[in-house]
Scaffold this active site. Structure first.
Site, PDB file in Angstrom:
ATOM      1  N   HIS A  76       2.851  -1.932   6.425  1.00 39.01           N
ATOM      2  CA  HIS A  76       1.895  -2.511   5.466  1.00 39.01           C
ATOM      3  C   HIS A  76       2.368  -2.255   4.039  1.00 39.01           C
ATOM      4  CE1 HIS A  76      -0.175   1.372   4.544  1.00 39.01           C
ATOM      5  NE2 HIS A  76      -0.164   1.611   5.842  1.00 39.01           N
ATOM      6  N   ASP A  78       0.513  -1.838   1.137  1.00 38.45           N
ATOM      7  CA  ASP A  78      -0.281  -1.076   0.177  1.00 38.45           C
ATOM      8  C   ASP A  78      -0.212   0.420   0.412  1.00 38.45           C
ATOM      9  OD1 ASP A  78      -1.705  -1.504   2.588  1.00 38.45           O
ATOM     10  OD2 ASP A  78      -3.601  -1.024   1.612  1.00 38.45           O
ATOM     11  N   ASP A 115       3.183   6.934   3.250  1.00 37.91           N
ATOM     12  CA  ASP A 115       2.305   6.163   4.134  1.00 37.91           C
ATOM     13  C   ASP A 115       1.991   4.857   3.425  1.00 37.91           C
ATOM     14  OD1 ASP A 115       0.289   5.103   5.705  1.00 37.91           O
ATOM     15  OD2 ASP A 115      -1.202   6.597   5.105  1.00 37.91           O
ATOM     16  N   GLU A 145      -3.911  -2.825   4.119  1.00 32.77           N
ATOM     17  CA  GLU A 145      -4.242  -2.115   5.354  1.00 32.77           C
ATOM     18  C   GLU A 145      -5.192  -0.962   5.101  1.00 32.77           C
ATOM     19  OE1 GLU A 145      -3.584   1.196   8.340  1.00 32.77           O
ATOM     20  OE2 GLU A 145      -3.221   1.173   6.184  1.00 32.77           O
ATOM     21  N   GLU A 146      -4.985  -0.244   3.998  1.00 33.18           N
ATOM     22  CA  GLU A 146      -5.684   1.014   3.781  1.00 33.18           C
ATOM     23  C   GLU A 146      -7.171   0.841   3.501  1.00 33.18           C
ATOM     24  OE1 GLU A 146      -4.465   3.720   4.467  1.00 33.18           O
ATOM     25  OE2 GLU A 146      -2.325   3.822   4.016  1.00 33.18           O
ATOM     26  N   ASP A 169       4.035   3.079  11.255  1.00 36.06           N
ATOM     27  CA  ASP A 169       2.993   3.783  10.504  1.00 36.06           C
ATOM     28  C   ASP A 169       2.583   5.115  11.110  1.00 36.06           C
ATOM     29  OD1 ASP A 169       1.346   4.008   8.331  1.00 36.06           O
ATOM     30  OD2 ASP A 169      -0.207   2.665   9.062  1.00 36.06           O
ATOM     31  N   HIS A 456      -2.849  10.359   1.953  1.00 33.84           N
ATOM     32  CA  HIS A 456      -4.081   9.975   1.258  1.00 33.84           C
ATOM     33  C   HIS A 456      -4.525  11.031   0.250  1.00 33.84           C
ATOM     34  CE1 HIS A 456      -5.379   7.092   4.761  1.00 33.84           C
ATOM     35  NE2 HIS A 456      -4.123   6.916   4.386  1.00 33.84           N
TER      36      HIS A 456
END
Length: 484
Positions: A76, A78, A115, A145-146, A169, A456
């Site tokens: 992904h 983002d 990530d 995606e996030e 991922d 994150h």
């Protein structure tokens, strides 16, 4: 060019450095998507975007690999934008600043975006390489995606031609993922009433220094949620002294465990000493209780200007009770998959919008009825407190496929590389694989990736030796693609 371009494999790290240089937080991936499209056109690859902006690039097989099955590699575009307090960083404009710290790559004051930036870099490195053996390759790069798996939800049908896909991922060296949790967003809107402030003193309290982390992968740990911890503190404080709330906030993204939360309290000046004494006492209690889980827990409180409008007494009490009762964390562990959480939820954001206190929550479950159970809990809480519960963005989990051909091949190669038995896992986090399977039911999927810690959060880091192992695994799978 940063120092990470000196690392091996050089082509992958070159691309990751380039990715870091182009801002790409969720909902702001257009610049990096267009950069990749323009590059693919220069390389004369087939490149196309679908209705939601996903990017598909095709590269023909190398000599001698034409009779092997085509493989799609997926990442992904983002990243999660999180910065330490005091770090001035505009994720829509400023580049990420990666640096080497021993065996790890980190970012200066922000999330690194490993990530899924390492996976994205590996996809582009495969396309860019002139010396890798591979079958026909499709690279699928998905949008946003996030914050809701927007790209996977809107993925164009009948677009991909491959029947095998490698999702990039996963965040643990030596593990192969063949299933994941589904998820759903919940927004609880709690109405509050304001009144003119009758008090003469105001204090701003901040809870800081928590570890935070991924609300799926780290939900089983003893890490504290700043929003829930603030609710506990206010509940205990309310039992000792009278005050009302003027402002309350916490967290910044729905899929990260909140690291910080804050509240502005108003009260009579005569109670100030008692309030600060209570906070000091609770700080010592919690620092002792959370000494191992949250060694950097910090309380900061200082006098602030007297606000004109505040929550009335009933609303102040209701907000505290609501947040204290809000379920959070692991609801149930799986009976089927050992040491895996089955159902959880995480309160990610707390904010004020007009006359409402808003809480954004992410539900996760390996089974659909697990999400239903949590929806029921949140609905009951909303009905008891006069809040409104809104559920959206539900996406399915990814159920393991016992007939998979790519899984045993991946395990065989991984075992040979590491010299020990790799493990096949199901992850309590949202991968796009379940949604991709919904659009492409016959797709044979596996998920791999290098070790990433504290995704994150601004403490995110990726293990350099694990990236080298991941690259070897990925390229060997391509070189040993099954025959047609």
């Amino acid at each position: 060019m940063s120092e990470i371009q000196t690392l091996k494999p050089s082509l992958l790290w070159k691309w990751f450095d380039q990715i870091c240089a182009i801002p790409h937080p969720s909902y702001h991936e257009e610049q990096i998507a267009q950069f990749i499209v323009d590059w693919a056109k220069q390389k004369q690859f087939f490149v196309e975007r679908d209705e939601v902006g996903n990017v598909l690039i095709r590269k023909p097989a190398t000599a001698g690999m034409e009779n092997r099955q085509s493989i799609a590699i997926q990442a992904h575009l983002d990243m999660v934008p999180q910065a330490n307090e005091g770090t001035q960083h505009d994720f829509t404009k400023d580049p990420i600043q990666p640096y080497i710290d021993g065996e790890w790559v980190k970012a200066k004051g922000t999330t690194l975006g490993a990530d899924n930036g390492i996976g994205l870099a590996s996809c582009l490195a495969v396309l860019d390489s002139d010396d890798l053996a591979h079958p026909d390759i499709e690279v699928l790069l998905t949008m946003t995606e996030e914050t809701g798996m927007v790209g996977a939800i809107g993925l164009r049908p009948n677009w991909l031609t491959s029947n095998i896909m490698i999702n990039t991922d996963t965040e643990e060296n030596g593990e192969i993922y063949i299933g994941c949790a589904g998820g759903e967003d919940a927004k609880l809107r709690l109405p509050v009433l304001y009144e003119n402030n009758p008090f003469d003193t105001a204090l701003h309290f901040q809870l800081k220094g928590l570890n935070g982390g991924h609300s799926g992968c780290d939900i089983h740990t003893t890490r504290a949620n700043a929003i829930k911890l603030l609710a506990r503190i206010l509940t205990e404080l309310k039992a000792e002294v009278a005050f009302q709330i003027a402002d309350i906030r916490g967290g910044s993204v729905r899929n990260a465990i909140p690291r910080e939360a804050a509240v502005t309290l108003v009260f009579d000046a005569k109670n100030q000493e008692k309030i600060t004494a209570c906070l000091a006492e609770m700080e010592q209690v919690l620092k002792t209780e959370l000494a191992l889980a949250e060694p950097n827990l910090t309380f900061i409180y200082n006098d602030v200007s007297r606000p004109e409008n505040i929550f009335d007494q009933a609303s102040s009490h209701k907000v505290i009770q609501f947040l204290n009762l809000l379920p959070n964390g692991v609801i149930r562990n799986s009976d089927v998959v050992k040491n895996v959480v089955e159902t959880s939820l995480s309160a990610g954001i707390l904010k004020i919008e007009g006359n409402e206190v808003i809480t954004n929550i992410l539900l996760r479950s390996l089974v659909e009825n697990g999400k239903a159970e949590v929806r029921g809990k949140l609905t009951s809480l909303a009905e008891l407190t006069g809040a409104t519960a809104i559920f959206s963005g539900s996406y399915p989990g990814w159920e393991p496929d016992r007939f998979s051909k790519i899984t045993p091949l991946t395990k065989q190669i991984y075992d040979e590389i590491l010299g020990y038995e790799t493990t096949i896992q199901v992850i309590h986090a949202g991968l796009e694989c379940g949604l991709i399977k919904k659009v492409y039911p016959t797709m044979d999927l596996v998920s791999i990736g290098p070790t990433i810690r504290n995704a994150h959060s601004p403490d995110e880091k990726v293990h350099v030796p694990a990236v080298e192992i991941y690259w070897e695994l990925l390229t060997k799978i391509l070189a040993q693609a099954p025959s047609k």
